[in-house]
Design an enzyme around this catalytic site. Structure first.
Site, PDB file in Angstrom:
ATOM      1  N   HIS A  93       0.826  -1.201   0.000  1.00  0.00           N
ATOM      2  CA  HIS A  93       0.000   0.000   0.000  1.00  0.00           C
ATOM      3  C   HIS A  93       0.864   1.255   0.000  1.00  0.00           C
ATOM      4  O   HIS A  93       0.556   2.231  -0.694  1.00  0.00           O
ATOM      5  CB  HIS A  93      -0.921  -0.027   1.230  1.00  0.00           C
ATOM      6  CG  HIS A  93      -1.787   1.174   1.359  1.00  0.00           C
ATOM      7  ND1 HIS A  93      -1.614   2.111   2.351  1.00  0.00           N
ATOM      8  CD2 HIS A  93      -2.843   1.612   0.624  1.00  0.00           C
ATOM      9  CE1 HIS A  93      -2.525   3.062   2.220  1.00  0.00           C
ATOM     10  NE2 HIS A  93      -3.276   2.786   1.190  1.00  0.00           N
ATOM     11  N   GLU A 107       2.181   1.857  -3.459  1.00  0.00           N
ATOM     12  CA  GLU A 107       1.147   2.455  -4.309  1.00  0.00           C
ATOM     13  C   GLU A 107       1.097   3.966  -4.109  1.00  0.00           C
ATOM     14  O   GLU A 107       1.010   4.734  -5.076  1.00  0.00           O
ATOM     15  CB  GLU A 107      -0.196   1.804  -3.977  1.00  0.00           C
ATOM     16  CG  GLU A 107      -1.382   2.446  -4.665  1.00  0.00           C
ATOM     17  CD  GLU A 107      -2.566   2.617  -3.717  1.00  0.00           C
ATOM     18  OE1 GLU A 107      -3.143   3.723  -3.683  1.00  0.00           O
ATOM     19  OE2 GLU A 107      -2.907   1.655  -3.022  1.00  0.00           O
ATOM     20  N   HIS A 108       1.152   4.410  -2.849  1.00  0.00           N
ATOM     21  CA  HIS A 108       1.136   5.847  -2.567  1.00  0.00           C
ATOM     22  C   HIS A 108       2.392   6.533  -3.113  1.00  0.00           C
ATOM     23  O   HIS A 108       2.313   7.599  -3.726  1.00  0.00           O
ATOM     24  CB  HIS A 108       1.053   6.075  -1.057  1.00  0.00           C
ATOM     25  CG  HIS A 108      -0.330   6.054  -0.516  1.00  0.00           C
ATOM     26  ND1 HIS A 108      -0.935   7.151   0.054  1.00  0.00           N
ATOM     27  CD2 HIS A 108      -1.254   5.056  -0.457  1.00  0.00           C
ATOM     28  CE1 HIS A 108      -2.167   6.836   0.436  1.00  0.00           C
ATOM     29  NE2 HIS A 108      -2.373   5.563   0.153  1.00  0.00           N
ATOM     30  N   GLU A 164      -4.826   7.795   7.244  1.00  0.00           N
ATOM     31  CA  GLU A 164      -5.753   6.843   6.631  1.00  0.00           C
ATOM     32  C   GLU A 164      -6.063   5.693   7.598  1.00  0.00           C
ATOM     33  O   GLU A 164      -7.212   5.263   7.719  1.00  0.00           O
ATOM     34  CB  GLU A 164      -5.155   6.303   5.331  1.00  0.00           C
ATOM     35  CG  GLU A 164      -6.097   5.450   4.514  1.00  0.00           C
ATOM     36  CD  GLU A 164      -5.492   5.016   3.190  1.00  0.00           C
ATOM     37  OE1 GLU A 164      -6.167   4.257   2.461  1.00  0.00           O
ATOM     38  OE2 GLU A 164      -4.353   5.418   2.878  1.00  0.00           O
TER      39      GLU A 164
END
Length: 418
Positions: free
Chosen positions: A47, A50-51, A127
């Protein structure tokens, strides 16, 4: 057929789905790497990658990437799941070359600069905090971990706060070098595309990529059980589920029909019985999550602490009787819904590109719509009865978040599910 598929010598797949009546292209790279490929100490790295892909390369700053995309009216985004990660754009047909250039750049030349890494680390921690503060999101993570305890496939896609704080540039570089190989990637494009032109771009931008050997993730082993977290909330959030089916299971489409009959919409059994007739919930629905080697069938309900005592027996009654009582009218209605949803998605370039990328990763080939329709049409009451016995006869998983009350109350619900 409008779909064409090719592979470069390094294993990189290229798939296109031509739609001559549109002027745009949805294009992206789907990578067969996700959260279940992570070790415990690296949980969250997929993740974070991806960021960080949008935060600068050797040729482009983070601002350059978004400016170049939006200057031609395009859109760029990404997501991470347990089994894959996707990076995709939507652009006008004339800007496909720019889109492939940017995709190749972020996947091969990201610099993970310290300042950008710290800034994005803070964003991801926010998040995680948002998920923790959102009970109808958090309960699904708790359900997943309870179904698959002590396994990568059971851990959160976001990772833990401690892990995210510890991940550094070396971890990102190492993970990408080990896992982001050409043979685990699909460049999928749908819209006003020419396959030969896309294939040339893929060769130019991805042809030199290595294809390192990546160990397969540990086999998913469903265990089940129950988890309760007491919180002072107005609603009790529940997820009840069972061991489900892998993508390749012969009953995969039967499961889609069964899930939709039970909780796939406002006409479903659970919605009508639990919400419309009894008013026990605001929200109730079923879900069917498939993986390469397993899956989960489940249902979510948000209810009050006073209503849950009536809710659970009604839910269990629906699950235990569906195999013997499903009607031909219900099956026909759900088949129409599934086929309509499938065919409506075929009018959308992004949905078609997503479908192509996923099919190549999962099955190694695009599955024609006609084949899917045929398999949906083949589902009958006997198949649903067999599958209901198979799934609902197994050990349940129950996650509860909110005004749970005494632990023995939860144990009683779990016993009822058994």
């Amino acid at each position: 057929m409008s779909v064409e598929v090719s592979r470069l010598s390094n294993g990189f797949a290229v798939a296109t789905d031509r739609m001559d009546h549109v002027e745009t292209v949805a294009i992206g790279v789907w990578v067969g790497i996700g959260a279940r490929h992570e070790s415990p100490e690296l949980n969250g790295v997929s993740h974070m990658l991806e960021h960080m892909a949008f935060k600068g390369t050797a040729r482009r700053s983070a601002e350059d990437i978004v400016n170049q995309v939006e200057s031609v009216g395009g859109q760029i985004n990404a997501y991470t799941s347990r089994e894959n990660t996707a990076y995709y754009l939507r652009v006008l047909a004339g800007d496909v070359g720019l889109a492939v250039d940017i995709l190749a750049d972020i996947l091969q030349n990201s610099t993970f600069e310290a300042e950008e890494l710290e800034r994005e680390r803070a964003v991801i921690l926010q998040e995680i905090g948002q998920c923790t503060d959102t009970p109808d999101d958090l309960v699904f993570d708790q359900f997943q971990e309870t179904a698959y305890p002590d396994q990568a496939i059971g851990r959160s896609i976001l990772g833990t706060s401690d892990n995210v704080r510890a991940l550094d540039r070396a971890a990102l570089d190492g993970y990408m070098e080990r896992c982001y190989g050409a043979d685990r990637m699909v460049l999928a494009a749908s819209g006003k595309v020419d396959h030969a032109a896309i294939l040339r771009l893929a060769e130019d931008y991805f042809g030199a990529m290595a294809a390192p050997g990546v160990a397969e993730p540990e086999e998913a082993t469903y265990r089940g059980g129950h988890h309760a977290e007491q919180r002072e909330l107005e609603q009790l959030h529940l997820v009840l589920g069972f061991d489900g089916l892998a993508y390749g299971d012969p009953d995969f489409y039967t499961m889609s029909v069964l899930s939709s009959v039970l909780g796939g919409g406002m006409s479903s059994r659970l919605f009508q019985e639990v919400r419309e007739r009894r008013g026990l919930v605001y929200s109730i629905y079923t879900f069917n999550t498939a993986y390469q080697d397993g899956g989960l069938f489940g249902l979510y309900a948000g209810t009050g602490k006073e209503e849950v005592g009536e809710l659970m027996p009604v839910v269990m009654d629906q699950l235990s009787t569906i195999g013997d009582t499903v009607s031909s009218e219900e099956i026909a209605r759900v088949k129409a819904q599934l086929k309509a949803g499938l065919l409506m998605a075929m009018e959308n370039t992004s949905a078609r590109a997503e479908r192509l990328g996923q099919h190549l990763l999962i099955f190694g080939r695009p599955i024609p719509v006609e084949e899917i329709v045929e398999r949906i049409d083949a589902v009958d009451a006997a198949a649903i009865g067999r599958l209901a016995s198979r799934v609902f006869g197994g050990a349940p998983t129950l996650a509860a978040l909110g005004p749970v009350g005494p632990v023995d109350r939860l144990a009683g619900w779990t016993n009822a599910a058994e």
